[in-house]
Design a protein around this motif. Structure first.
Motif, short mmCIF file in Angstrom:
data_model
loop_
_atom_site.label_atom_id
_atom_site.label_comp_id
_atom_site.label_asym_id
_atom_site.label_seq_id
_atom_site.Cartn_x
_atom_site.Cartn_y
_atom_site.Cartn_z
N MET A 1 42.35 33.18 53.68
CA MET A 1 42.14 33.10 52.36
C MET A 1 43.23 32.31 51.66
O MET A 1 44.39 32.36 51.89
CB MET A 1 42.32 34.85 51.82
N LEU A 2 42.80 31.77 50.49
CA LEU A 2 43.77 31.01 49.63
C LEU A 2 44.41 31.89 48.84
O LEU A 2 44.28 32.82 48.27
CB LEU A 2 42.85 30.27 48.96
N SER A 3 45.65 31.15 48.57
CA SER A 3 46.72 31.96 47.72
C SER A 3 46.67 31.18 46.61
O SER A 3 46.72 29.84 46.50
CB SER A 3 48.22 31.70 48.23
N PRO A 4 46.69 31.82 45.35
CA PRO A 4 46.55 31.08 44.06
C PRO A 4 47.71 30.28 43.65
O PRO A 4 48.65 30.72 43.83
CB PRO A 4 46.27 32.32 42.97
N LEU A 5 47.68 29.28 43.15
CA LEU A 5 48.72 28.39 42.59
C LEU A 5 48.80 28.60 41.29
O LEU A 5 50.02 28.46 40.39
CB LEU A 5 48.47 27.05 42.84
N VAL A 6 47.78 28.79 40.30
CA VAL A 6 47.67 29.07 38.95
C VAL A 6 47.22 30.37 38.67
O VAL A 6 46.22 30.92 39.49
CB VAL A 6 46.79 28.14 38.42
N SER A 7 47.79 30.97 37.68
CA SER A 7 47.52 32.16 37.14
C SER A 7 46.76 32.20 35.64
O SER A 7 47.59 31.63 34.93
CB SER A 7 48.43 33.22 37.26
N ILE A 8 45.57 32.64 35.67
CA ILE A 8 44.72 32.46 34.11
C ILE A 8 44.96 34.15 33.62
O ILE A 8 44.44 34.92 34.20
CB ILE A 8 43.63 32.15 34.24
N ILE A 9 45.87 34.16 32.47
CA ILE A 9 46.15 35.56 31.91
C ILE A 9 45.45 35.51 30.50
O ILE A 9 45.64 34.51 29.94
CB ILE A 9 47.58 35.85 31.97
N MET A 10 44.74 36.57 30.34
CA MET A 10 44.27 36.90 29.17
C MET A 10 44.55 38.10 28.65
O MET A 10 44.56 39.08 29.41
CB MET A 10 42.60 36.36 29.02
N GLY A 11 44.63 38.24 27.02
CA GLY A 11 45.01 39.83 26.82
C GLY A 11 43.54 40.73 26.86
O GLY A 11 44.18 41.74 27.01
N SER A 12 42.72 40.22 27.14
CA SER A 12 41.24 41.15 27.12
C SER A 12 40.29 39.95 27.57
O SER A 12 40.47 38.87 27.41
CB SER A 12 40.89 41.82 26.02
N THR A 13 39.19 40.71 27.99
CA THR A 13 38.09 40.13 28.56
C THR A 13 37.32 39.27 27.30
O THR A 13 36.50 38.22 27.80
CB THR A 13 37.20 40.69 29.58
#
Length: 169
Positions: free
Chosen positions: A1-13
């Motif tokens: 399984m790949l480990s994430p390098l980037v995280s995309i964060i949003m306040g809500s969907t």
């Protein structure tokens, strides 16, 4: 399984229609990423935990969307040494309120900021950061930029074929 390098964060969907452009771009560049909904106001302890643990989980860059009060990117940046890229989301005042909130961070808490709803550019900036130590990502970025050039060259060829009585080229 790949480990994430980037995280995309949003306040809500509700931010997903904008932020999916970042996901699509990272996917096209073959950069592993994760996506989460975290709110600076509704889940502050979860945001704090995420930010403090991000580097230890191997993340290299965080892309954080923010509309309205636009606090999320700054709150994350205050608690990590990782680069944080803010994406202002168009809402009130056509996103100008979010843009200014993200851009005007206090000294010592930088947040790189792209244009309103410019999630694709946020992903490209994250890729450029990662490309400094990943030659595969660097090559894929180079190929993508070359493709942009080719698109304009083809557009000029098509424009040359358009005829007007007083057009000189």
């Amino acid at each position: 399984m790949l480990s994430p390098l980037v995280s995309i964060i949003m306040g809500s969907t509700s931010d997903l229609p904008v932020m999916e452009k970042a996901a699509e771009q990272l996917d096209a560049l073959e950069i592993p990423f994760e996506m989460h909904a975290l709110s600076a106001h509704r889940t502050p302890s979860e945001v704090e935990t995420f930010a403090r643990e991000a580097s230890g989980r191997g993340l290299r860059v965080i892309i954080a969307a923010a509309g309205m009060s636009a606090a999320l990117p700054g709150v994350i940046a205050a608690q990590t040494a990782l680069p944080v890229i803010g994406v202002p989301i168009k809402g009130m005042l056509d996103g100008l309120d979010a843009l200014l909130s993200i851009v005007q961070m206090p000294p010592g808490i930088p947040v790189a900021t792209v244009g309103v709803n410019a999630a694709q550019n946020a992903a490209l900036l994250a890729a450029q950061i990662i490309a400094q130590t990943d030659s595969g990502v660097a090559e894929r970025l180079k190929a993508q930029k070359s493709g942009l050039k080719d698109k304009i060259v083809k557009a000029n060829t098509a424009l040359a074929a358009v005829n007007y009585s007083f057009k000189t080229n």
